[in-house]
Write a protein that holds these residues in place. Structure first.
Motif, short mmCIF file in Angstrom:
data_model
loop_
_atom_site.label_atom_id
_atom_site.label_comp_id
_atom_site.label_asym_id
_atom_site.label_seq_id
_atom_site.Cartn_x
_atom_site.Cartn_y
_atom_site.Cartn_z
N LYS A 182 0.83 -1.21 0.00
CA LYS A 182 0.00 0.00 0.00
C LYS A 182 0.86 1.26 0.00
CE LYS A 182 -4.08 2.01 0.46
NZ LYS A 182 -5.21 1.76 -0.43
N GLY A 183 1.96 1.24 0.73
CA GLY A 183 2.80 2.42 0.87
C GLY A 183 4.01 2.44 -0.04
N TYR A 184 3.98 1.66 -1.11
CA TYR A 184 5.14 1.58 -2.00
C TYR A 184 5.46 2.97 -2.56
CZ TYR A 184 8.43 -0.42 -5.31
OH TYR A 184 9.57 -0.74 -5.99
N PRO A 185 6.74 3.36 -2.56
CA PRO A 185 7.12 4.69 -3.05
C PRO A 185 6.60 4.95 -4.46
CG PRO A 185 9.00 3.62 -2.02
CD PRO A 185 7.89 2.59 -2.09
N GLY A 186 6.00 6.10 -4.61
CA GLY A 186 5.45 6.48 -5.90
C GLY A 186 4.07 5.88 -6.16
N GLY A 187 3.63 4.98 -5.28
CA GLY A 187 2.32 4.38 -5.45
C GLY A 187 2.20 3.47 -6.65
N GLY A 188 3.32 3.12 -7.24
CA GLY A 188 3.30 2.28 -8.44
C GLY A 188 3.00 0.83 -8.14
N ARG A 220 -1.78 -6.43 -5.63
CA ARG A 220 -2.65 -5.37 -5.14
C ARG A 220 -3.47 -5.91 -3.99
NH1 ARG A 220 -7.89 -6.12 -7.20
NH2 ARG A 220 -7.82 -7.43 -9.07
N ASP A 246 -7.41 -3.61 2.50
CA ASP A 246 -7.41 -2.15 2.64
C ASP A 246 -8.08 -1.72 3.94
OD1 ASP A 246 -6.03 -0.80 0.59
OD2 ASP A 246 -7.68 -1.07 -0.82
N SER A 287 -3.21 1.04 10.59
CA SER A 287 -2.40 2.25 10.38
C SER A 287 -2.86 3.38 11.28
CB SER A 287 -2.45 2.65 8.90
OG SER A 287 -1.83 1.65 8.11
#
Length: 145
Positions: free
Chosen positions: A57-63, A109, A115, A122
């Motif tokens: 979920k928090g991967y840099p760049g949201g990719g 995903r 989620d 979180s």
């Protein structure tokens, strides 16, 4: 020269307060990790599963995230990441999608269930971080001494 010893490397100048700050920092990290583990277990996840969901979920760049990306973010071996993704998939938390640009790549995903679970976890973690933030700031601010 093989029998000669190297001169001792000079010891860095570390003050007692530095040792105390490092000790306190590690203590706070351990407390936070313990908090995180208990929160994950209360949500029905292992700590590693929680970390994986957060990494996706928090991967840099949201990719898009591949299994290799996940392995790197969790600092585990690729085959361990594959096993983790298998368990997450079986639990209905992660879906594997074929990369339309490269059929060899599988993209990960989160499901809606994951989620929702991750949002709850979180929120609790952010609350805990806000509680320890003043202490962390004090420990990290070396110029205050």
């Amino acid at each position: 020269m093989s029998g000669m010893t190297q001169p001792a490397k000079p010891r860095p100048a570390i003050k007692q307060t530095d040792y105390q700050r490092l000790s306190e920092f590690r203590y706070l990290i351990r407390r936070f990790l313990e908090f995180s583990q208990l929160q994950a277990e209360d949500a029905g996840l292992t700590p590693r599963q929680h970390q994986a969901l957060l990494a996706i979920k928090g991967y840099p760049g949201g990719g898009p995230v591949t299994v290799g990306d996940l392995a790197e973010r969790l600092r585990i071996r690729h085959h361990s990441a594959v096993e983790l993704v298998n368990r997450l998939s079986e639990a209905g938390l992660v879906v594997r999608d074929q990369d339309t640009d490269d059929n060899r790549r599988v993209l990960l995903r989160l499901t809606e269930r994951a989620d929702d679970c991750l949002a709850e976890l979180s929120a609790a973690h952010l609350d805990e971080l806000s509680r320890i933030e003043p202490v962390l700031r004090r420990l990290l601010d070396r110029d205050r001494e």
